[in-house]
Design a protein around this motif. Structure first.
Motif, mmCIF file in Angstrom:
data_model
loop_
_atom_site.group_PDB
_atom_site.id
_atom_site.type_symbol
_atom_site.label_atom_id
_atom_site.label_comp_id
_atom_site.label_asym_id
_atom_site.label_seq_id
_atom_site.Cartn_x
_atom_site.Cartn_y
_atom_site.Cartn_z
ATOM 1 N N THR A 89 23.574 17.861 -59.203
ATOM 2 C CA THR A 89 24.758 18.198 -60.103
ATOM 3 C C THR A 89 26.241 18.242 -59.801
ATOM 4 O O THR A 89 26.997 17.857 -60.864
ATOM 5 N N ALA A 90 26.276 17.887 -58.508
ATOM 6 C CA ALA A 90 27.762 17.907 -57.859
ATOM 7 C C ALA A 90 27.632 17.091 -56.767
ATOM 8 O O ALA A 90 26.558 17.317 -55.883
ATOM 9 N N VAL A 91 28.627 16.199 -56.418
ATOM 10 C CA VAL A 91 28.774 15.712 -54.898
ATOM 11 C C VAL A 91 30.177 15.841 -54.542
ATOM 12 O O VAL A 91 31.358 15.809 -55.082
ATOM 13 N N THR A 92 30.025 16.974 -53.508
ATOM 14 C CA THR A 92 31.515 17.414 -52.585
ATOM 15 C C THR A 92 32.109 16.226 -51.756
ATOM 16 O O THR A 92 33.216 16.085 -51.978
ATOM 17 N N ASP A 93 31.096 15.559 -51.044
ATOM 18 C CA ASP A 93 31.507 14.444 -50.413
ATOM 19 C C ASP A 93 30.470 13.733 -49.831
ATOM 20 O O ASP A 93 29.300 13.833 -50.385
ATOM 21 N N THR A 94 30.626 12.685 -48.850
ATOM 22 C CA THR A 94 29.505 11.897 -48.649
ATOM 23 C C THR A 94 28.383 12.668 -47.932
ATOM 24 O O THR A 94 27.094 12.100 -47.930
ATOM 25 N N LEU A 95 28.448 13.966 -47.413
ATOM 26 C CA LEU A 95 27.233 14.605 -46.770
ATOM 27 C C LEU A 95 26.788 15.824 -47.495
ATOM 28 O O LEU A 95 25.889 16.404 -47.192
ATOM 29 N N ASN A 96 27.596 16.079 -48.644
ATOM 30 C CA ASN A 96 27.183 17.649 -49.128
ATOM 31 C C ASN A 96 27.077 17.159 -50.634
ATOM 32 O O ASN A 96 27.872 16.858 -51.397
ATOM 33 N N ILE A 97 25.972 17.929 -51.213
ATOM 34 C CA ILE A 97 25.574 17.775 -52.766
ATOM 35 C C ILE A 97 25.228 19.148 -53.224
ATOM 36 O O ILE A 97 24.962 20.118 -52.386
ATOM 37 N N THR A 98 25.282 19.139 -54.436
ATOM 38 C CA THR A 98 24.641 20.432 -55.043
ATOM 39 C C THR A 98 23.391 19.831 -55.957
ATOM 40 O O THR A 98 23.590 18.949 -56.703
ATOM 41 N N ILE A 99 22.451 20.693 -55.897
ATOM 42 C CA ILE A 99 21.291 20.401 -56.833
ATOM 43 C C ILE A 99 20.773 21.337 -57.654
ATOM 44 O O ILE A 99 20.836 22.417 -57.574
ATOM 45 N N THR A 100 20.014 21.063 -58.636
ATOM 46 C CA THR A 100 18.913 22.013 -59.527
ATOM 47 C C THR A 100 17.704 21.728 -58.848
ATOM 48 O O THR A 100 17.216 20.665 -59.214
ATOM 49 N N ILE A 101 17.131 22.706 -58.417
ATOM 50 C CA ILE A 101 15.769 22.725 -57.886
ATOM 51 C C ILE A 101 14.756 22.483 -59.183
ATOM 52 O O ILE A 101 14.718 23.657 -59.934
ATOM 53 N N ILE A 102 13.800 21.510 -59.331
ATOM 54 C CA ILE A 102 13.201 21.520 -60.833
ATOM 55 C C ILE A 102 11.631 22.051 -60.333
ATOM 56 O O ILE A 102 11.140 22.633 -60.941
ATOM 57 N N LYS A 103 11.087 21.583 -58.885
ATOM 58 C CA LYS A 103 9.901 21.807 -58.572
ATOM 59 C C LYS A 103 10.099 22.385 -57.126
ATOM 60 O O LYS A 103 10.810 21.556 -56.289
ATOM 61 N N ASP A 104 9.436 23.515 -56.659
ATOM 62 C CA ASP A 104 9.779 24.235 -55.371
ATOM 63 C C ASP A 104 9.600 23.226 -54.232
ATOM 64 O O ASP A 104 8.808 22.447 -54.273
ATOM 65 N N LEU A 105 10.378 23.132 -53.304
ATOM 66 C CA LEU A 105 10.600 22.143 -52.270
ATOM 67 C C LEU A 105 9.407 22.445 -51.282
ATOM 68 O O LEU A 105 9.228 21.622 -50.356
ATOM 69 N N GLY A 106 9.142 23.633 -51.236
ATOM 70 C CA GLY A 106 8.179 24.307 -50.230
ATOM 71 C C GLY A 106 8.744 24.496 -49.019
ATOM 72 O O GLY A 106 7.998 25.501 -48.231
ATOM 73 N N SER A 107 9.966 24.480 -48.709
ATOM 74 C CA SER A 107 10.730 24.615 -47.285
ATOM 75 C C SER A 107 11.997 24.493 -47.406
ATOM 76 O O SER A 107 12.548 23.688 -48.023
ATOM 77 N N SER A 108 12.980 25.290 -46.866
ATOM 78 C CA SER A 108 14.291 25.130 -46.949
ATOM 79 C C SER A 108 14.806 24.688 -45.422
ATOM 80 O O SER A 108 16.022 24.783 -45.022
ATOM 81 N N THR A 109 13.920 24.207 -44.639
ATOM 82 C CA THR A 109 14.295 23.735 -43.184
ATOM 83 C C THR A 109 14.442 22.337 -43.260
ATOM 84 O O THR A 109 14.144 21.173 -44.284
ATOM 85 N N ALA A 110 15.741 21.796 -42.596
ATOM 86 C CA ALA A 110 15.983 20.517 -42.536
ATOM 87 C C ALA A 110 14.666 19.684 -42.083
ATOM 88 O O ALA A 110 14.031 19.622 -41.518
ATOM 89 N N SER A 111 14.653 18.453 -42.992
ATOM 90 C CA SER A 111 13.716 17.489 -42.886
ATOM 91 C C SER A 111 14.296 16.141 -43.244
ATOM 92 O O SER A 111 14.992 15.997 -44.099
ATOM 93 N N ALA A 112 13.564 15.121 -42.650
ATOM 94 C CA ALA A 112 13.702 13.681 -42.735
ATOM 95 C C ALA A 112 12.860 13.116 -43.959
ATOM 96 O O ALA A 112 13.001 12.047 -44.265
ATOM 97 N N ASN A 113 12.233 14.037 -44.720
ATOM 98 C CA ASN A 113 10.900 13.443 -45.547
ATOM 99 C C ASN A 113 11.797 13.901 -46.927
ATOM 100 O O ASN A 113 11.429 14.828 -47.608
ATOM 101 N N TRP A 114 12.471 12.895 -47.274
ATOM 102 C CA TRP A 114 13.250 12.557 -48.476
ATOM 103 C C TRP A 114 13.468 11.379 -49.142
ATOM 104 O O TRP A 114 13.246 10.399 -48.524
ATOM 105 N N SER A 115 13.493 11.158 -50.377
ATOM 106 C CA SER A 115 13.915 9.910 -51.012
ATOM 107 C C SER A 115 14.738 10.259 -52.324
ATOM 108 O O SER A 115 14.757 11.174 -53.089
#
Length: 329
Positions: A89-115
């Protein structure tokens, strides 16, 4: 009606009554996504539960938009993380964004499992769309010009490919045509198979057998000809697909031929090639009272191809092929 353009979100035009029409952005469910991250870059969401205004921090720009990091054009793009997904929903800079979570992510721990989502202002939106075997099919984004995106069976706006789970026959499908050259997909038409025209050739998509429905595990794409198509939508007439060749001068008929056990694409304008010499920009088909393919020429003239075909057990014979020219009123 689903409307596509590579520079705009997919739109849906709905008619619910004689005077009730609405045009809305299509809100796709869980996809489609680009290839999963293979770098060491991690995303770290501030929360994993469904909600709005969730901050996400990337550990590096590597692997994000070809090393550019997050961009302002990523707003509205889906992002898959862990077991769930959200929308930027918003991009602050190249490393920081804001999102709306539509389906529970399962964890809030940093992970490389994304796309990241395939459809966005950054990567481009689909340029082609059609229906085929209870699926809504998109193709031809700027970043993935040879990729086809099938929805879940019977659920047109659900693009969940069940990544990481047990694949079911009705799951969404993402398929990239493998060929020697990268040629953008120009059109798709649904006949006995799904016909795909690219800038370098024509392909058929099937389920691997005469009566098999397409599934994620049996999809079969075969090249049928090498003529190449212009960026003009094709026309389905009977069991044939009429398309404009890449140079925009020849209209070809792609149809199955029993003699060669494959598809052939003869030139329909061969008897009067001079009439389409200026190039064609649009085509439309009139079925009654006479079968005529109308096309707009580059200089504004309207030309007509009187077209009639009959299917025998061995071949497809064109009975009438001639061009008439008149002024566009």
């Amino acid at each position: 009606m689903y409307i596509t353009h590579p520079e705009h979100e997919v739109e849906k035009l709905s008619r619910t009554a004689h005077t009730s029409w609405t045009l809305t952005d299509v809100d796709f469910t869980n996809g489609p996504y680009m290839d999963a991250n293979i770098t060491t870059t991690t995303l770290n969401p501030a929360s994993h539960t469904v909600g709005t205004g969730v901050a996400v921090v990337a550990s590096a720009i590597t692997g994000i938009n070809s090393g550019s990091g997050f961009l302002s054009t990523d707003v509205g793009r889906l992002v898959q993380f862990g077991d769930g997904y959200g929308k930027i929903t918003a991009v602050t800079d190249t490393l920081n964004i804001t999102i709306t979570i539509i389906k529970d992510l399962g964890s809030s721990t940093a992970s490389a499992n994304w796309s990241l989502g395939s459809f966005s202002d950054t990567t481009g939106h689909p340029s082609c769309v059609t229906f085929f075997e209870q699926r809504l099919v998109f193709a031809g984004t700027t970043s993935q010009p040879q990729t086809i995106f099938f929805s879940k069976s019977g659920d047109y706006e659900n693009m969940d490919a069940n990544i990481g789970g047990t694949v079911a026959d009705d799951d969404a499908i993402i398929y990239t045509i493998a060929s020697n050259q990268v040629n953008a997909i120009r059109f798709m038409t649904a006949t006995r198979t799904l016909i795909i025209g690219t800038a370098g050739g024509e392909f058929t998509v099937s389920g691997g057998g005469t009566d098999n429905a397409i599934t994620p595990t049996n999809i079969l794409i075969k090249k049928q000809s090498n003529h190449g198509a212009a960026n003009v939508d094709a026309i389905a007439v009977g069991n044939a697909t009429l398309f404009l060749q890449r140079a925009k001068r020849k209209i070809r008929e792609l149809a199955y031929n029993f003699d060669v056990d494959g598809y052939i694409a003869p030139d329909m304008t061969i008897l009067a090639e001079h009439i389409s010499e200026g190039g064609l920009t649009q085509m439309a088909y009139q079925q009654e009272p006479n079968q005529v393919i109308y096309a707009v020429r580059g200089d504004g003239e309207l030309i007509g191809l009187t077209y009639k075909f009959t299917i025998t057990s061995y071949s497809i014979n064109n009975l009438i092929r001639f061009l008439l020219i008149c002024h566009l009123c």
